[in-house]
Scaffold this motif. Sequence first.
Motif, short mmCIF file in Angstrom:
data_model
loop_
_atom_site.label_atom_id
_atom_site.label_comp_id
_atom_site.label_asym_id
_atom_site.label_seq_id
_atom_site.Cartn_x
_atom_site.Cartn_y
_atom_site.Cartn_z
N SER A 169 37.79 49.13 50.77
CA SER A 169 36.09 48.60 51.73
C SER A 169 34.99 48.57 50.63
CB SER A 169 35.53 49.56 52.70
OG SER A 169 35.23 51.26 51.67
N GLY A 170 33.89 48.31 51.17
CA GLY A 170 33.03 47.47 50.51
C GLY A 170 32.54 46.61 50.06
N GLN A 171 32.07 46.29 48.34
CA GLN A 171 32.36 45.62 47.72
C GLN A 171 33.49 44.86 46.96
OE1 GLN A 171 29.10 47.24 44.83
NE2 GLN A 171 28.05 44.84 45.19
N ALA A 172 34.45 46.02 46.91
CA ALA A 172 35.67 45.43 46.45
C ALA A 172 36.31 45.10 47.36
CB ALA A 172 36.37 47.82 46.53
N LEU A 173 37.11 45.44 48.79
CA LEU A 173 36.73 44.71 49.47
C LEU A 173 36.42 42.78 49.31
CD1 LEU A 173 38.78 44.49 52.37
CD2 LEU A 173 36.70 45.32 52.83
N THR A 174 35.31 43.01 49.62
CA THR A 174 34.92 41.45 49.24
C THR A 174 35.29 40.23 48.13
OG1 THR A 174 32.74 41.96 50.36
CG2 THR A 174 32.40 40.52 48.61
N GLU A 175 35.80 41.25 47.09
CA GLU A 175 35.44 40.74 45.56
C GLU A 175 37.56 40.57 45.93
OE1 GLU A 175 34.70 39.50 43.03
OE2 GLU A 175 32.65 39.62 43.67
N ALA A 176 37.99 41.35 46.24
CA ALA A 176 39.73 42.16 45.85
C ALA A 176 40.38 41.32 47.26
CB ALA A 176 40.16 43.13 46.66
N VAL A 177 40.04 40.40 48.18
CA VAL A 177 40.14 39.63 49.46
C VAL A 177 40.41 37.77 48.69
CG1 VAL A 177 38.27 39.05 50.66
CG2 VAL A 177 40.85 39.51 51.27
N GLN A 178 39.56 38.04 48.30
CA GLN A 178 39.09 36.60 47.29
C GLN A 178 40.88 36.30 46.51
OE1 GLN A 178 35.32 35.07 46.02
NE2 GLN A 178 34.84 37.20 46.94
N ALA A 179 41.24 37.16 46.12
CA ALA A 179 42.86 36.92 44.73
C ALA A 179 43.84 36.60 46.12
CB ALA A 179 43.19 38.37 44.40
N ARG A 180 43.32 37.12 47.27
CA ARG A 180 44.33 36.38 48.48
C ARG A 180 45.66 37.74 48.58
NH1 ARG A 180 46.09 30.72 48.21
NH2 ARG A 180 47.22 31.35 50.33
N PRO A 181 45.68 38.70 48.54
CA PRO A 181 46.53 39.61 49.02
C PRO A 181 47.24 39.63 50.17
CG PRO A 181 44.32 40.67 49.60
CD PRO A 181 43.57 38.86 49.34
N ASN A 182 48.03 39.71 50.69
CA ASN A 182 49.44 39.36 51.68
C ASN A 182 49.18 40.06 52.84
OD1 ASN A 182 51.00 39.71 49.29
ND2 ASN A 182 52.01 37.69 50.57
N PHE A 183 48.54 41.17 52.57
CA PHE A 183 47.80 42.18 53.98
C PHE A 183 46.66 42.86 53.64
CE2 PHE A 183 48.55 46.38 55.69
CZ PHE A 183 47.99 46.40 57.34
N VAL A 184 46.06 43.39 54.31
CA VAL A 184 44.54 43.70 54.26
C VAL A 184 44.51 44.44 55.62
CG1 VAL A 184 41.95 43.70 53.99
CG2 VAL A 184 43.56 41.88 53.38
N LYS A 185 43.86 46.11 55.71
CA LYS A 185 43.55 46.83 56.31
C LYS A 185 42.42 47.49 56.46
CE LYS A 185 44.31 50.74 57.21
NZ LYS A 185 43.17 50.77 58.11
N PRO A 186 41.21 47.01 56.78
CA PRO A 186 40.39 47.61 57.10
C PRO A 186 39.94 48.12 58.48
CG PRO A 186 39.99 45.20 58.23
CD PRO A 186 41.45 46.20 57.66
#
Length: 316
Positions: A169-186
């Motif tokens: 969540s938070g800034q960690a999510l905002t940054e990490a999603v830009q690296a294009r993970p295959n699956f994201v679950k908030p």
Amino acid sequence: MKIITVTVNPALDLTVYTDSLRVGDVHAVSFIRKDSGGKGINVSKVLHRLGVSTIATGFLGGSVGHWIRSDLSRQSIQHRFLEIDGETRTNVKIITPTEETQLNGTGGLITNHDLDRLIEQLHSLVQPGDAVVIAGSIPGDADYTMYRTIIESFGKADERSIFIALDTSGQALTEAVQARPNFVKPNVEELEQWWGSPLRLESEIAHAARELRSQGGEIVCVSMGDKGTLLVTSEGLYRAIPPVITPKSTIGAGDSIVAGFVSQFHKNRKPHEALVYATACGTATVMHAGSEVCTKEEAEAILPQIQLHVMEGEER
């Protein structure tokens, strides 16, 4: 195939049961439960119970870290945690007949050198065809780009030979999603935090989930508590609705959804099929007290009661 989970901020979870909670008063405790915790660790617990090969890794420190290692060994869960300075945090959850109160610790310091050690270890553990689940919070003093760095260490998304799932969540999510993970679950609250405003309607949640997917998440799954789970993929929009139950604890429910989805999708299940199984795992977990998670038998017993709604697209 195996699934490696990464927990950089594990915890000893203490669940305390009492008849009431009033600030400043002395209370009698009826029961205390002690569990090794942290989102990635919980994912490994569920995977182990589902019969899926898993290795839990991340950082541990001090006497609490030693206890968590012993607890995982007792449960026959493979683990390869790295030792860091400082003490692993303790989280306290106080449960009364009418409400839950959580007090979460902060965790030990993670340096850039520690992160390099973790990436080196991950690359030694992971083989083509494996999955990596990166889950949980990052300690307050650590670099919030940590998860993005880990994901990018495996190369560009279209060149990877592994499946990467992200739950943060938070800034960690905002940054990490830009690296294009295959699956994201908030969950909804985490999605609202990322979106920047409340999401009250299902249509609003779906819209925000699509936007999160457009930022880099190949598949986005939003856990919505007793309202079920929402899934956005390239094929469409799906919602899985669980049966009505009486929950005992919500700890580990989202982690069970991650474990259920990744375990099934990694077996070449279609995304909506993995969603139904994941929702059954999450539902079965909330029927347990404390940080206890579901078993394979419990999840499969609930499976026929999960309703799948195809909101856009088709079942294939």
